[in-house]
Design a protein around this motif. Structure first.
Motif, PDB file in Angstrom:
ATOM      1  N   LYS A  22       8.752   0.479  -3.620  1.00  0.00           N
ATOM      2  CA  LYS A  22       9.124   0.963  -2.287  1.00  0.00           C
ATOM      3  C   LYS A  22      10.260   1.979  -2.361  1.00  0.00           C
ATOM      4  CE  LYS A  22      10.525  -0.586   2.335  1.00  0.00           C
ATOM      5  NZ  LYS A  22      11.563   0.466   2.473  1.00  0.00           N
ATOM      6  N   THR A  23      11.287   1.680  -3.161  1.00  0.00           N
ATOM      7  CA  THR A  23      12.424   2.593  -3.299  1.00  0.00           C
ATOM      8  C   THR A  23      11.993   3.927  -3.874  1.00  0.00           C
ATOM      9  OG1 THR A  23      13.860   0.687  -3.678  1.00  0.00           O
ATOM     10  CG2 THR A  23      14.717   2.845  -4.296  1.00  0.00           C
ATOM     11  N   THR A  24      11.099   3.879  -4.855  1.00  0.00           N
ATOM     12  CA  THR A  24      10.627   5.112  -5.490  1.00  0.00           C
ATOM     13  C   THR A  24       9.822   5.966  -4.519  1.00  0.00           C
ATOM     14  OG1 THR A  24      10.509   3.927  -7.609  1.00  0.00           O
ATOM     15  CG2 THR A  24       9.365   6.037  -7.471  1.00  0.00           C
ATOM     16  N   LEU A  25       8.935   5.350  -3.766  1.00  0.00           N
ATOM     17  CA  LEU A  25       8.115   6.093  -2.804  1.00  0.00           C
ATOM     18  C   LEU A  25       8.959   6.635  -1.653  1.00  0.00           C
ATOM     19  CD1 LEU A  25       4.872   3.914  -2.600  1.00  0.00           C
ATOM     20  CD2 LEU A  25       5.187   6.077  -3.800  1.00  0.00           C
ATOM     21  N   ASP A  26      10.022   5.920  -1.283  1.00  0.00           N
ATOM     22  CA  ASP A  26      10.906   6.399  -0.218  1.00  0.00           C
ATOM     23  C   ASP A  26      11.619   7.689  -0.629  1.00  0.00           C
ATOM     24  OD1 ASP A  26      10.196   4.349   1.455  1.00  0.00           O
ATOM     25  OD2 ASP A  26      11.955   3.100   1.015  1.00  0.00           O
ATOM     26  N   SER A  38       3.139   2.063   6.488  1.00  0.00           N
ATOM     27  CA  SER A  38       1.821   1.433   6.420  1.00  0.00           C
ATOM     28  C   SER A  38       1.561   0.741   5.086  1.00  0.00           C
ATOM     29  CB  SER A  38       0.734   2.482   6.666  1.00  0.00           C
ATOM     30  OG  SER A  38       0.685   3.418   5.589  1.00  0.00           O
ATOM     31  N   MET A  39       2.429   0.991   4.109  1.00  0.00           N
ATOM     32  CA  MET A  39       2.261   0.362   2.793  1.00  0.00           C
ATOM     33  C   MET A  39       2.726  -1.088   2.847  1.00  0.00           C
ATOM     34  SD  MET A  39       1.057   2.754   0.722  1.00  0.00           S
ATOM     35  CE  MET A  39       1.430   2.101  -0.887  1.00  0.00           C
ATOM     36  N   THR A  49      -2.452   0.779  -5.047  1.00  0.00           N
ATOM     37  CA  THR A  49      -2.917   2.030  -5.654  1.00  0.00           C
ATOM     38  C   THR A  49      -4.023   2.659  -4.823  1.00  0.00           C
ATOM     39  OG1 THR A  49      -2.354   1.182  -7.857  1.00  0.00           O
ATOM     40  CG2 THR A  49      -3.845   3.065  -7.761  1.00  0.00           C
ATOM     41  N   GLU A  50      -4.994   1.838  -4.389  1.00  0.00           N
ATOM     42  CA  GLU A  50      -6.092   2.353  -3.569  1.00  0.00           C
ATOM     43  C   GLU A  50      -5.571   2.918  -2.247  1.00  0.00           C
ATOM     44  OE1 GLU A  50      -9.383   2.620  -4.471  1.00  0.00           O
ATOM     45  OE2 GLU A  50      -8.507   2.116  -6.424  1.00  0.00           O
ATOM     46  N   LYS A  51      -4.609   2.248  -1.642  1.00  0.00           N
ATOM     47  CA  LYS A  51      -4.016   2.720  -0.389  1.00  0.00           C
ATOM     48  C   LYS A  51      -3.300   4.047  -0.599  1.00  0.00           C
ATOM     49  CE  LYS A  51      -2.273   2.392   3.848  1.00  0.00           C
ATOM     50  NZ  LYS A  51      -3.085   2.509   5.077  1.00  0.00           N
ATOM     51  N   LEU A  52      -2.543   4.133  -1.682  1.00  0.00           N
ATOM     52  CA  LEU A  52      -1.791   5.347  -1.965  1.00  0.00           C
ATOM     53  C   LEU A  52      -2.723   6.514  -2.310  1.00  0.00           C
ATOM     54  CD1 LEU A  52       1.128   6.267  -2.046  1.00  0.00           C
ATOM     55  CD2 LEU A  52       1.220   5.645  -4.461  1.00  0.00           C
TER      56      LEU A  52
END
Length: 338
Positions: A22-26, A38-39, A49-52
């Motif tokens: 979460k921190t990395t994607l933020d 939404s994650m 992974t599929e969602k991303l």
């Protein structure tokens, strides 16, 4: 997204620890606030992974965008340190970026270069290599971290073919005269940086060491305790002078390659050999400097600390070649770099 971008994203998500995802994607600016919310990070890595992948497809992201995400998580990668030598002019970031891309693109036809400046003034460079007949391979990039206005360059290990090309591009773009392997490596970039730039608490020799903190213990003999406390304080002082005090850079290893004359009067076969005796000694720990300091402070290792060990923080190296200082069995040994 093409197959390369999908494979790179899938590999990245697998390698990022779940608690850090979460921190990395933020920190990645390619997702909207609604998409980040939404994650569901309680789901499995496969579902995440599929969602991303679906979000990246929707945003029409390319491999260069996925490379930005990879750059965010690369601070814990295995790195190697090089030292650019001799006089140089000051180079601004924009000038450095333009010249580095230009020089490297002249040396190799197919190459992908991504350059980003971090908040700590470090310039991160991601290089995906190709060749005359193939496109850049984004699954096996080389990373370079350079602090402008300093001679320090950190990089993940390039291949034997890539190394001279990378060195030449760095020398030309920074206006230095040469680049030299400084024999320092580790798994944490921050540890190597802090060791080189002396960003840790150093202790210098003093005639008046500070007294030990009081301990809750039963006094059995005042004279014995006073003598032991003095010895312990002296060991602690010398250990801190050799390795530093407080939190130390987390180096994982130190390697000593011995190329010396074999000395043992009971073994004439080995002693009379003309060629040097060769072997490799490696010290390893999750935090080597802290372990060495504790060994010296607790009396497990003798004090004063041998220069072979204190040279790690003093010289900023963790690979040494030890040779005889001169001919004959009475010669001294000292760390030297080849």
């Amino acid at each position: 997204m093409d197959n390369t971008a999908k494979r790179l994203l899938q590999r990245l998500v697998r390698r990022i620890p779940s608690q850090m995802l979460k921190t990395t994607l933020d920190k990645w600016s390619r997702l909207t606030a609604a998409q980040r919310q939404s994650m569901d990070y309680t789901e499995s890595k496969w579902a995440l992974t599929e969602k991303l992948l679906a979000i990246c497809e929707e945003n029409e992201l390319t491999v260069k965008h996925i490379a930005e995400l990879e750059m965010i998580r690369k601070s814990s990668e295995v790195t190697y340190y090089y030292h650019i030598l001799y006089d140089a002019h000051s180079v601004e970031l924009t000038q450095f970026k333009e010249q580095f891309k230009s020089h490297l693109s002249e040396l190799i036809r197919h190459v992908s270069i991504k350059i980003k400046k971090h908040t700590d003034e470090a310039v991160w460079i991601r290089i995906a290599w190709g060749d005359t007949f193939s496109r850049p391979n984004h699954l096996k990039p080389t990373y370079v971290v350079h602090y402008l206005q300093t001679p320090y360059v950190f990089l993940t290990s390039p291949t034997s073919k890539q190394k001279p090309l990378l060195s030449q591009a760095l020398v030309l773009s920074t206006r230095y005269q040469a680049i030299k392997d400084a024999n320092l490596s580790g798994r944490k970039l921050t540890a190597i940086r802090d060791l080189l730039m002396k960003q840790y608490l150093q202790v210098f020799p003093t005639k008046f060491p500070s007294p030990l903190a009081e301990r809750n213990c039963v006094v059995s003999n005042l004279h014995i305790e006073k003598e032991q406390a003095g010895s312990a304080a002296n060991r602690h002082q010398m250990a801190c002078e050799a390795f530093g005090d407080g939190i130390l850079p987390q180096l994982q290893s130190a390697v000593y390659k011995l190329e010396t004359k074999f000395r043992d009067h009971t073994n004439k076969t080995m002693t009379e050999r003309d060629e040097p005796f060769k072997c490799v000694v490696k010290f390893a720990s999750t935090n080597l400097l802290e372990s060495l300091r504790h060994s010296a402070s607790s009396g497990v290792a003798s004090t004063p600390v041998t220069p072979l060990l204190s040279s790690v923080p003093l010289k900023g190296k963790n690979y040494f070649v030890i040779t005889d200082n001169g001919p004959g069995p009475s010669s001294q040994m000292k760390p030297s770099q080849k």
